[in-house]
Design an enzyme around this catalytic site. Structure first.
Site, PDB file in Angstrom:
ATOM      1  N   CYS B 437      -0.644   1.130  -3.989  1.00 39.00           N
ATOM      2  CA  CYS B 437      -1.553   1.202  -2.993  1.00 39.00           C
ATOM      3  C   CYS B 437      -1.446   0.708  -1.684  1.00 39.00           C
ATOM      4  O   CYS B 437      -1.801   1.201  -0.724  1.00 39.00           O
ATOM      5  CB  CYS B 437      -2.937   0.692  -3.668  1.00 39.00           C
ATOM      6  SG  CYS B 437      -2.701  -1.194  -4.092  1.00 39.00           S
ATOM      7  N   HIS B 479      -6.385  -3.857  -5.361  1.00 34.23           N
ATOM      8  CA  HIS B 479      -6.189  -2.703  -4.451  1.00 34.23           C
ATOM      9  C   HIS B 479      -6.374  -2.850  -3.082  1.00 34.23           C
ATOM     10  O   HIS B 479      -6.759  -3.930  -2.613  1.00 34.23           O
ATOM     11  CB  HIS B 479      -7.385  -1.894  -5.132  1.00 34.23           C
ATOM     12  CG  HIS B 479      -7.230  -0.274  -4.975  1.00 34.23           C
ATOM     13  ND1 HIS B 479      -6.120   0.494  -4.983  1.00 34.23           N
ATOM     14  CD2 HIS B 479      -8.127   0.533  -4.248  1.00 34.23           C
ATOM     15  CE1 HIS B 479      -6.216   1.682  -4.646  1.00 34.23           C
ATOM     16  NE2 HIS B 479      -7.376   1.644  -4.023  1.00 34.23           N
ATOM     17  N   ASP B 494      -9.506   6.100   0.929  1.00 33.73           N
ATOM     18  CA  ASP B 494      -8.586   5.628   0.046  1.00 33.73           C
ATOM     19  C   ASP B 494      -7.370   6.458  -0.234  1.00 33.73           C
ATOM     20  O   ASP B 494      -7.392   7.586  -0.952  1.00 33.73           O
ATOM     21  CB  ASP B 494      -9.196   5.222  -1.399  1.00 33.73           C
ATOM     22  CG  ASP B 494      -8.293   4.364  -2.303  1.00 33.73           C
ATOM     23  OD1 ASP B 494      -7.165   4.263  -2.028  1.00 33.73           O
ATOM     24  OD2 ASP B 494      -8.826   3.898  -3.213  1.00 33.73           O
TER      25      ASP B 494
END
Lengths: 345, 688
Positions: B437, B479, B494
């Protein structure tokens, strides 16, 4: 005037409190059951060390917000507190009874006997201590432990046991539980007999083994093992010649020997008081050993002539209690202490 | 004079008494038990050396068969100083510093062992036991788990045993030492002390603030850090450690809405994203989106960031303060971070309200101007973004184009990305295309900035697993995502979701390809092992909440629950003293009751003796039961049969051969009935 009275009252209140707390007078009569009012509890040195450590751990845990640090500190604190309760329980309900006070010669040890009744619980590591002696042990449930305190007695006179401390550090040695009991128990300490005293004075009437000589076979009762100091004319030379060993002849003095008078005033004038008493003690013992009648005359005391165990004890008691000189403080102190205790209202 | 001498006579043996082999051996056992829980938290050489020194002494303690009376072997005292200095230097070399918690603990650990080598007298033994107590506390600096608590218990019992051995050696009674008896006695004492320990734990006042500073080397735990460089979060994601736990007041938001906002990074140097040096507080409250309310229990992480669902509506209500305890305040900064005024050094509970919103208005229109820095390097990415921007001038279309690039091209979402050395974004986007991520968020934000759209990286956690009535968020849920300033509103994007949509929907376990290393609990298969793990976690959560987290505030809450708050401190002290007194009475009473049960015959007999003494017939101390019964029978002939029965049954119970249990019961019953026949002392006194 009221002020003075209140001061006096306070003083007496303080005296009563002090007496209750420290048991300095021999006022305990008969068996004493140790109850909470008599039992004291304080940490031992090791107990203080552990408590101090726990205090430091507590502060550290609080400072660093260590919940489990606090937890382990408190668990240990709980253990220490439970130990305290067990220490209390170990003494509580124990019964102490005075049994006997013995007799002794100065320089020896005087035996005082106490009985510890355990009651329904076992008692562990009970130490019984007077000022100068210590005894003790475990007492199983329902049993009695008879302990003897061997108190060393350097001087003659009446010697009180004094206050006795019963104590125990059971179970973990972190707490010392103790109690004072003070029985009016006192024993007699006779003067120490003089070493190598002069022979007994001559009897009145009859004869004396020494003065008559060893040839009088009629009164010979037997032989005994030779001891250093026996006069040569008493040695059984025939036995020595046979190679049987060294023996002295013993003569039955009762038949022929008359009454011996052990008199204070007949001793050499230069002899100090304690030396006189020591010699008279030695003579008393010698007369008893020789089974002869004797009379004892001391200033202020006079024992008529008699023989046997009672006479010996009466004579030794008179010698033990002869008004003491200033150079014998413990005996005097002890005897005064006893009398004060008895006269107390 | 007399009193002093008598106290001397009552004292146990002096502290300079030489210890015997048995005492030293048990001290060794105690030390090993106290060292073991600490050993895993120490450098390996310290752990091994400390244990080895103790074991060496225990080994050489064997009595020399040729000289059984010789004192136990030990090292000479002067070597203590040599050993201690050597250990201090070695510890200093290992840690690089000496004044601090870790080196101090290590030094204490090894010093105890050295002291044991030299131990000779009873005083040394006392010191060792005290040091062992300290050693019991030090592992809790590192872990306060249930396991750590249980690990301390054997040593607590052994402290009792060691004290018992020492006391035994000083005892006036001659009895043989039985290890079993000592162990049992110590365990019983500990169990009896537990109620008092509990009472103290609940009621002992906690400090509002520490008396002295916390050590500077308070351990840095895993968790999101103050900056983000490639590889950092993927490493974190391999950890099953719990980050925090959440209880929701109402319905639990769906997984795609559970973005737990943490540190926000606005500065980029070409490789690492970092935050602003200080947070500017902001009081504005964005008021759109559904409101959720929940309580977070945050594991200590030594950082100031708290975590809240996007977007936090108001500063949290702190239920329990951090370890430092000073007036702790939480603020919301301008970039919508929740910050605490001090680092979180112990489990922290706070209640938080959030709007479930993916965008919010910027605090000022000029805010974006500072957030366009591109850092050094990464020329290809920047050139690519600028070229794309020329083709797609609309902001939304531009962002969609980048996301579709991530989705359509061959990008791989992986926990084990290669190491990107120089120009990490370029290497990731154009060469390897394998990333976690943080790589996606970093590349995405850089491209937006290159195109003139203000953007920043947000780190935190995403998702969380429900366990019973609460939710666990683990480090593996860490994350990173991106915020872009579009039309005056900060909007969440995202980019990871473009590559691996299931990461956001069902968690890490669903998003990774088969064969990826994955933290055990992040896998989706609900085996029994996972269930056991979750039950264990539930228990740990309670432990954390009610034992470790039981601090000043929770104590206050508990008192409130118990309606103790209207009472003054001295009244509470009185209450606690009363409870402690009850405890003492119960323990002492319990001891008596137990013994009475064992000695029923004796108790009955004692009672009879007391009654007869009141009736005017005390038993002589020398009198046996049968003789006394005869005397009583002579005094009260009408009860002669009862007295005879009493005397004979008691004598048989007490002094006879050990009777069979049934016979014993019969004798006891006879004794009891015969005693009951007798009238009360008053009547007896009157009777003749």
């Amino acid at each position: 005037m009221p002020a003075a009275r209140s001061t006096a009252a306070r003083a007496s209140w303080f005296a009563r409190w002090r007496e209750r707390a420290l048991r300095e007078a021999p006022n305990d009569v008969g068996p004493i059951v140790l109850r909470h009012s008599r039992i004291y509890l304080l940490p031992t040195r090791r107990g203080w060390a552990i408590i101090g450590t726990l205090a430091m751990m507590l502060v550290g845990s609080l400072n660093y917000s260590l919940a489990l640090g606090l937890g382990v500190t408190f668990v240990l604190a709980g253990l220490v507190a439970a130990t305290q309760l067990h220490a209390f329980r170990n003494l509580a309900g124990l019964t102490v009874a005075p049994l006997a006070a013995g007799e002794a010669f100065a320089g020896g040890t005087l035996a005082f006997t106490l009985a510890l009744h355990a009651g329904t619980a076992a008692r562990h590591d009970i130490s019984v201590a007077s000022a100068t002696a210590r005894a003790g042990g475990n007492v199983e449930a329902g049993t009695v432990l008879t302990t003897t305190l061997e108190v060393p007695v350097p001087r003659r006179g009446r010697v009180a046991l004094g206050r006795v401390t019963l104590s125990s550090a059971f179970p973990l040695g972190l707490w010392r539980a103790w109690s004072y009991v003070h029985f009016p128990l006192a024993g007699l300490v006779f003067p120490a007999a003089e070493m190598n005293p002069p022979p007994l004075p001559a009897g009145e009437g009859g004869h004396d083994g020494l003065t008559r000589g060893a040839s009088d076979e009629t009164d010979l009762v037997g032989l005994r093992t030779f001891q250093r100091g026996d006069p040569p004319q008493r040695v059984a030379w025939k036995a020595v010649a046979r190679g049987a060993g060294w023996f002295s002849k013993e003569f039955d003095a009762t038949g022929g020997g008359g009454t011996v008078t052990l008199a204070w005033e007949r001793l050499p004038a230069a002899l100090p008081v304690e030396a006189r008493l020591a010699r008279l003690t030695a003579w008393t013992l010698a007369a008893e050993r020789a089974a002869r009648r004797f009379a004892l005359r001391l200033p202020g005391t006079s024992l008529p002539a008699a023989q046997g165990r009672e006479q010996r004890i009466a004579a030794l008691t008179a010698l033990a209690l002869y008004p003491a000189q200033p150079d014998a403080p413990p005996a005097r102190k002890a005897s005064r202490r006893v009398s004060r205790g008895r006269n107390a209202p | 004079m007399l009193a002093r001498r008598s106290r001397w006579a009552g004292r146990t043996a002096p502290s300079t008494r030489t210890l015997g082999t048995r005492e030293l051996r048990w001290l060794g056992v105690l030390l090993v038990a106290a060292q073991l829980p600490q050993a895993p938290h120490l450098p390996i050489w310290v752990a091994v050396a400390g244990l080895a020194l103790v074991l060496v002494r225990v080994a050489i303690l064997r009595t020399d068969p040729w000289r059984p009376q010789a004192p136990p072997a030990r090292i000479p005292s002067w070597t203590l100083a040599v050993f201690a200095i050597a250990a201090a230097i070695a510890v200093r070399q290992t840690f690089g510093y000496f004044v601090g918690r870790d080196p101090s603990v290590a030094f204490l650990y090894i010093l105890v062992a050295i002291k044991y080598l030299e131990t000779r007298t009873a005083r040394d033994a006392t010191l060792l036991v005290c040091l062992a107590c300290f050693l019991l506390m030090t592992p809790f600096f590192y872990s306060q788990s249930l396991v750590a608590a249980l690990a301390a218990l054997p040593a607590v019992v052994l402290i009792g045993v060691a004290l018992d051995v020492l006391a035994h050696a000083q005892s006036i009674a001659t009895r043989t030492f039985q290890p079993g008896v000592a162990l049992r006695r110590s365990a019983v004492l500990m169990l009896q002390g537990l109620p008092l320990a509990f009472l103290l734990f609940v009621f002992f006042p906690r400090l509002a603030q520490p008396l002295w500073g916390l050590p500077t080397d308070w351990i840095a735990r895993s968790g999101l850090s103050d900056s983000m460089s490639p590889g950092q979060i993927s490493e974190l994601s391999l950890s099953d450690e719990v980050a925090f736990r959440v209880e929701f007041d109402g319905a639990v938001p769906s997984a795609r809405d559970r973005y737990w906002r943490g540190p926000v990074f606005a500065r980029f140097d070409g490789r690492t994203w970092s935050g602003m040096p200080f947070g500017v507080p902001d009081r504005s409250t964005p008021s759109d989106g559904a409101i959720v309310s929940y309580t977070v229990t945050l594991e200590p992480n030594e950082r100031r960031s708290l975590f809240a669902l996007e977007l936090p509506a108001a500063p949290p209500v702190l239920q329990s303060g951090s370890a430092s305890g000073r007036d702790v305040k939480a603020i919301i900064t301008r970039d919508r971070q929740v910050l605490l005024s001090t680092p979180v050094t112990q489990a922290l509970r706070y209640t938080q309200r959030s709007h479930l919103a993916a965008s919010y208005p910027a605090a000022s229109p000029n805010e974006g101007r500072l957030l366009l820095g591109l850092g050094e390097g990464n020329p290809r990415t920047i050139a690519f973004a600028r070229a794309l921007r020329r083709e797609v001038p609309d902001d939304h279309a531009f962002i969609a184009a980048i996301l579709s690039k991530f989705r359509d091209e061959n990008f791989v979402y992986t926990l084990t990305p290669p190491f990107y050395d120089r120009d990490p974004v370029d290497l990731f986007v154009f060469e390897e295309r394998r990333g976690f991520c943080e790589h996606y968020a970093s590349a995405f934000a850089l491209m937006l900035r290159a195109a003139g759209i203000p953007a920043r990286v947000v780190t935190g956690y995403q998702g969380g697993a429900t366990n019973r009535d609460y939710m666990i968020v683990r480090q593996s849920d860490a994350h990173a995502w991106t915020e872009a300033l579009l039309d005056g509103r900060w909007t969440r994007f995202d980019p990871t979701a473009a590559v691996a949509p299931s990461r956001v929907e069902i968690g890490l376990g669903g998003a990774l390809r088969a064969g990826e290393p994955l933290p055990f609990l992040a896998r989706l298969d609900g085996t029994w092992l996972t269930r056991v793990q979750l039950a264990w976690d539930a228990f740990n959560y309670d432990w954390r909440r009610n034992v470790i987290g039981f601090n000043r505030e929770r104590q206050r809450t508990l008192w409130n629950d118990w309606k103790l708050d209207p009472y003054a401190p001295w009244q509470i002290v009185l209450l606690v003293a009363g409870l402690a007194g009850t405890w003492a009475a119960l323990v002492v009473g319990g001891l008596m009751w137990k013994r009475r049960k064992q000695e029923r015959a004796l108790v009955l007999w004692d009672g009879l003796n007391r009654r007869l003494a009141r009736a005017g017939l005390p038993r002589h101390p020398y009198e046996g039961p049968i003789a006394f019964a005869h005397r009583a029978a002579a005094r009260w002939p009408q009860f002669a049969i009862a007295f005879t029965a009493i005397g004979e049954s008691f004598a048989a119970l007490r002094y006879g051969d050990v009777p069979a249990p049934r016979e014993r019961e019969a004798l006891l019953a006879t004794l009891k009935r015969a005693i009951e026949v007798l009238p009360p002392p008053g009547t007896l006194r009157g009777a003749s």
